[in-house]
Design a protein around this motif. Structure first.
Motif, PDB file in Angstrom:
ATOM      1  N   PHE A  38      -4.929 -10.540  14.754  1.00 46.04           N
ATOM      2  CA  PHE A  38      -4.637 -10.656  16.183  1.00 46.04           C
ATOM      3  C   PHE A  38      -3.546 -11.675  16.515  1.00 46.04           C
ATOM      4  O   PHE A  38      -3.306 -11.966  17.676  1.00 46.04           O
ATOM      5  N   ARG A  68     -15.124  -8.934  17.062  1.00 49.81           N
ATOM      6  CA  ARG A  68     -14.108  -8.022  16.548  1.00 49.81           C
ATOM      7  C   ARG A  68     -13.688  -8.409  15.127  1.00 49.81           C
ATOM      8  O   ARG A  68     -13.483  -7.542  14.267  1.00 49.81           O
ATOM      9  N   THR A  69     -13.555  -9.729  14.881  1.00 44.49           N
ATOM     10  CA  THR A  69     -13.151 -10.177  13.544  1.00 44.49           C
ATOM     11  C   THR A  69     -14.225  -9.835  12.520  1.00 44.49           C
ATOM     12  O   THR A  69     -13.933  -9.349  11.423  1.00 44.49           O
ATOM     13  N   SER A  72     -14.272  -6.351  11.392  1.00 48.56           N
ATOM     14  CA  SER A  72     -13.143  -5.903  10.566  1.00 48.56           C
ATOM     15  C   SER A  72     -13.502  -5.867   9.089  1.00 48.56           C
ATOM     16  O   SER A  72     -12.641  -5.610   8.251  1.00 48.56           O
ATOM     17  N   THR A  81     -10.682  -1.368   9.898  1.00 48.54           N
ATOM     18  CA  THR A  81     -10.022  -1.522  11.191  1.00 48.54           C
ATOM     19  C   THR A  81     -11.027  -2.038  12.217  1.00 48.54           C
ATOM     20  O   THR A  81     -12.102  -1.446  12.393  1.00 48.54           O
ATOM     21  N   PRO A  83     -12.713  -2.878  16.002  1.00 47.65           N
ATOM     22  CA  PRO A  83     -12.732  -2.132  17.266  1.00 47.65           C
ATOM     23  C   PRO A  83     -11.692  -2.688  18.237  1.00 47.65           C
ATOM     24  O   PRO A  83     -11.303  -3.852  18.155  1.00 47.65           O
ATOM     25  N   SER A  84     -11.250  -1.831  19.155  1.00 51.95           N
ATOM     26  CA  SER A  84     -10.308  -2.294  20.168  1.00 51.95           C
ATOM     27  C   SER A  84     -11.021  -3.226  21.142  1.00 51.95           C
ATOM     28  O   SER A  84     -12.252  -3.275  21.212  1.00 51.95           O
ATOM     29  N   ARG A  85     -10.224  -3.933  21.936  1.00 52.53           N
ATOM     30  CA  ARG A  85     -10.805  -4.938  22.831  1.00 52.53           C
ATOM     31  C   ARG A  85     -11.700  -4.297  23.884  1.00 52.53           C
ATOM     32  O   ARG A  85     -12.611  -4.943  24.399  1.00 52.53           O
ATOM     33  N   ARG A  86     -11.463  -3.045  24.234  1.00 54.27           N
ATOM     34  CA  ARG A  86     -12.262  -2.363  25.257  1.00 54.27           C
ATOM     35  C   ARG A  86     -13.239  -1.367  24.656  1.00 54.27           C
ATOM     36  O   ARG A  86     -13.789  -0.512  25.374  1.00 54.27           O
ATOM     37  N   ALA A  87     -13.508  -1.449  23.379  1.00 51.93           N
ATOM     38  CA  ALA A  87     -14.421  -0.511  22.726  1.00 51.93           C
ATOM     39  C   ALA A  87     -15.825  -0.639  23.304  1.00 51.93           C
ATOM     40  O   ALA A  87     -16.298  -1.730  23.640  1.00 51.93           O
TER      41      ALA A  87
END
Length: 800
Positions: A38, A68-69, A72, A81, A83-87
């Motif tokens: 990021f 999120r980290t 990963s 990969t 997740p996206s910030r809005r997952a």
């Protein structure tokens, strides 16, 4: 959730479970992974992660970044990969964070905020507080409760760790905190790789910050002290308080320690005094030790030596430990003294100006004997590492390892941001496997003490030990469970114990440990040189030599890369310790039979002496003579030789005396007039400040290498000529072997509890002695055809 705190704890537990499910990455790995994925601005400092995992408040953006980290990594610990910030899978985390914040208005107030009596008591002692460092980490929005023992602002919400300590058996790690708690972790065997298990409930009882923690040497008691002006004793086994708090200090108590194997507890505080209590009766012992004009912040209790106290007035005082009477020796003129570490004969003194002073307490303090940490920030904690190493933690969050292996102090490892803020505490585990640190960020961290490699926080997996044994499986080091194993474990902690001996076909003349502790070398009368694993006591390779001349001496280079053997009538032989292959012989110049040799501290030069009375220098890499020309004595045989860590060579000429040569000085050998012609054995102390000389009369003389004068009366009572000498790594003990068939351990650091121990088991002359680098083993070689390994108790234990 019943409260804001409970909701945060639940959130922390969920984060911890997610971390475990994703392969249990270390905090360092999480920090690096966040930046990789990021960008550099996506920072996850270790202190922030530790706060989240331990149920403390973080903002929602930081929480989502952590989740999120962690996501990963997949369930196998492989990178994937995130997740996206809005997952959608992150919505649950946002919801739980919002629910916790909604409870914040009803959270419990910190206990210390409702204690005006404590705050008033601290304010009353403000005049005794040490001067504040030039830079302090304070937040203008923080609710400042008081100032801590270093004069730094202490917010109400602080969870700073001011002290860490390991129990003597290394089974517990304790940390004392600004929130008034003492946290305990149970430590596994170093090679187990299991996590430290935190105690279910921290110990509570102090009314305010806890500033110091210490274990008694028998492991039975733990002592703590704090801002409430009390010292508390705890039963280590039951985790319960012992009796009522110990009182007497006016104002906060900053430092605590045990004396006499735990029989006495001592503490220093803001009132400038040091007080003592009997551990078993909980009654004061003697009068308070006065003399400081500022808070006493640091204590040291060298085994057998005087009691040492350092204070904010820049004064270091010494008291007789048995009577409490002040000695005539003291050091002054320092900036405020925050830390003291004992390194054998020498005290390391850490100060507010970022300087570490070294004081040999047998001499007057010297202003030249000091180190500066580079940043100039205050030294808050000092601890002795392996050998003569010193580890320091400072105000800038830096952790530094100083080593004196080459005759001068050098920084050999440095972590500039080991903690997010000042480091207040550091402790080496008794077995030397871990270094624990704590600081203003509230994180208890574990490090490799020889490299300062980060191993994890106290709540993480322990990544590795500092020096795992060679050729032994992890499961062989599991805790002892059988009655026999427990009995052996108890015995080796109480007094020297001999392991089953190595038995040879001929007499054993030489023995040596490699400086890294991985190899044990033996040499015998039939010319055999053998390498052993000192843990399993099994041969590592086949015998290095065929039968030949008697092995007179074995020496490893200080960097452990070479082994040299001195044989009767043969050239010096050299082997590479990594390949176990010979690298050459010193036979370019006819020198007669060589009898002794030694390596320089940097391993770049070898010195030899023999029947021709000449001292020669060689390049061990090429086996060629060094540029310096040979040095001649009166012509007698050079029977023994050694080189100190600062490059002073000492050689015994048979029936003539002892010659000294500073290898940095081309003027050559100088006869040491105080040494008798009857000298037969010689050894330098680890720091090179003391030279021990043994003779044919069974006496040992200790000389100061600075003054060339005796330090005290000769050691007598050895029943026959002395053949070999060696100092222990901690410089407390001198091992003496000779023709009386015993090995004597002589106390040489001024200790009074024990003067001497006799190791009995050999049946003929003892020609070789060698301490392991960590001081836990002593190897002895005898003409009775055996080499014995003696287990030695913890160097801090009064074991006889």
């Amino acid at each position: 959730m019943s409260s804001y705190e409970d909701a945060l704890v639940d959130l922390g537990q969920r984060l911890t479970r997610l971390k475990v499910q994703r392969g249990k990455p270390s905090l360092r790995a999480i920090e690096a992974r966040a930046k990789q994925l990021f960008g550099a601005k996506a920072t996850l400092p270790i202190a922030t992660q530790s706060a989240a995992f331990n149920g403390r408040h973080i903002n929602v953006d930081t929480l989502i970044l952590m989740v999120r980290t962690l996501m990963s990594w997949d369930e196998y610990g492989e990178e994937c990969t995130p997740p996206s910030r809005r997952a959608a899978e992150l919505d649950e985390w946002r919801t739980r964070w919002a629910a916790a914040v909604a409870l914040q208005s009803t959270r419990r107030q910190p206990a210390a905020a409702a204690r005006p009596t404590l705050a008033a008591r601290v304010d009353d002692s403000r005049a005794l507080e040490p001067p504040r460092p030039a830079a302090t980490d304070t937040s203008p929005s923080a609710d400042i409760r008081m100032r801590d023992k270093y004069g730094l602002a202490l917010p109400v919400s602080s969870r700073a760790i001011y002290g860490v300590a390991f129990s003597p058996d290394e089974s517990l790690l304790a940390a004392c905190c600004a929130d008034g708690t003492i946290q305990l972790w149970e430590t596994p065997p170093a090679q187990d790789g299991s996590p430290l298990q935190a105690s279910d409930t921290p110990l509570t009882g102090h009314d305010g910050p806890v500033y110091g923690v210490a274990f008694s040497r028998d492991g039975r008691y733990m002592a703590t002290c704090g801002a409430d002006g009390t010292v508390r004793l705890w039963d280590v086994y039951s985790r319960e308080p012992v009796g009522e708090p110990l009182v007497g200090h006016e104002g906060p108590v900053y430092t605590v320690a045990f004396l006499m194997n735990g029989a006495r507890v001592i503490a220093g505080g803001a009132d400038g005094s040091v007080r003592q209590w009997d551990t078993y009766t909980l009654t004061p012992t003697g009068e308070a030790l006065q003399g400081h004009g500022g808070p006493v912040i640091a204590l040291a209790c060298p085994l057998g030596g005087p009691l040492v106290a350092g204070a904010a007035d820049g004064l270091v005082r010494l008291w007789e430990r048995s009577t409490g009477a002040p000695t005539k020796r003291y050091a002054t003129g320092y900036s405020p003294v925050y830390a003291i570490a004992d390194t054998g004969f020498t005290l390391a003194i850490g100060c507010s100006d970022g300087v570490v002073h070294f004081w040999d307490t047998r001499e007057e303090p010297k202003t030249a004997n000091m180190l500066r940490n580079g940043s100039g920030s205050a030294i808050y904690t000092l601890t002795q590492g392996h050998g003569s190493n010193i580890i320091a933690g400072s105000h800038d969050g830096g952790l530094r390892l100083w080593n004196r292996g080459n005759g001068k102090w050098e920084i050999t490892a440095e972590i500039l941001e080991a903690h997010n803020g000042p480091i207040f505490a550091a402790a080496l585990s008794p077995e030397g496997n871990y270094l624990a640190t704590g600081g203003a960020d509230g994180d208890a961290a574990l490090w490799n003490p020889t490299t300062l490699k980060f191993l994890g926080s106290a709540d993480e997996l322990v990544g590795e030990a500092s020096q795992p044994p060679r050729s032994i499986e992890n499961d062989e080091l599991a805790p002892a469970t059988s009655l026999a194993a427990k009995a052996i474990h108890y015995a080796v902690q109480q007094s020297p114990v001999s392991l089953p001996p190595f038995v040879f076909e001929q007499g054993a003349r030489a023995v040596a440990f490699s400086p890294d502790g991985q190899l044990l070398a033996t040499g015998t009368d039939d010319g055999a040189v053998q390498l052993w694993d000192p843990v399993t006591r099994t041969p590592i390779v086949d015998r290095l030599t065929a039968r030949g001349g008697m092995v007179r001496s074995l020496v490893f280079s200080p960097n452990s890369s070479l082994l040299a053997a001195v044989d009767a009538g043969k050239p010096v032989r050299l082997w590479n310790t990594a390949t176990f292959k010979p690298v050459g012989d010193l036979n370019k110049i006819p020198t007669g039979s060589i009898r002794s040799m030694a390596f320089s501290p940097d391993s770049q030069v070898m010195a030899t002496g023999g029947d021709d009375g000449t001292v020669r220098l060689w390049d061990p890499a090429t086996q060629e003579p060094a540029r310096r020309r040979p040095r001649n004595t009166y012509g007698g045989k050079i029977i023994a030789m050694t080189i100190s860590t600062d490059g002073l060579l000492a050689a015994i000429e048979e029936n003539a005396g002892v010659w000294l040569w500073d290898l940095a000085d081309e003027s050559g050998l100088h006869l040491l007039r105080v040494a008798a012609p009857s000298t037969t054995a010689i050894a330098f102390s680890p720091d090179g400040s003391v030279l021990a000389l043994g003779d044919t009369q069974g006496q040992v003389l200790l000389l100061s290498t600075n003054t060339r004068k005796p330090i005290n009366k000769p050691i007598i009572g050895i029943g026959g000529p002395v053949r070999t000498l060696e100092f222990a790594p901690n410089a407390c003990w001198l091992a003496i072997g000779g023709e009386d068939q015993h090995v004597w351990l002589e106390r040489v650091d001024g200790g009074s509890e024990m003067a001497r121990a006799a190791l009995i088991g050999h049946h003929d002359t003892v020609d070789g002695v060698a301490f392991s680098p960590d001081g836990s083993l002593l190897a002895t070689a005898s003409r009775d055809r055996t080499v014995r390994l003696w287990t030695l108790p913890d160097e801090d234990r009064d074991w006889c």
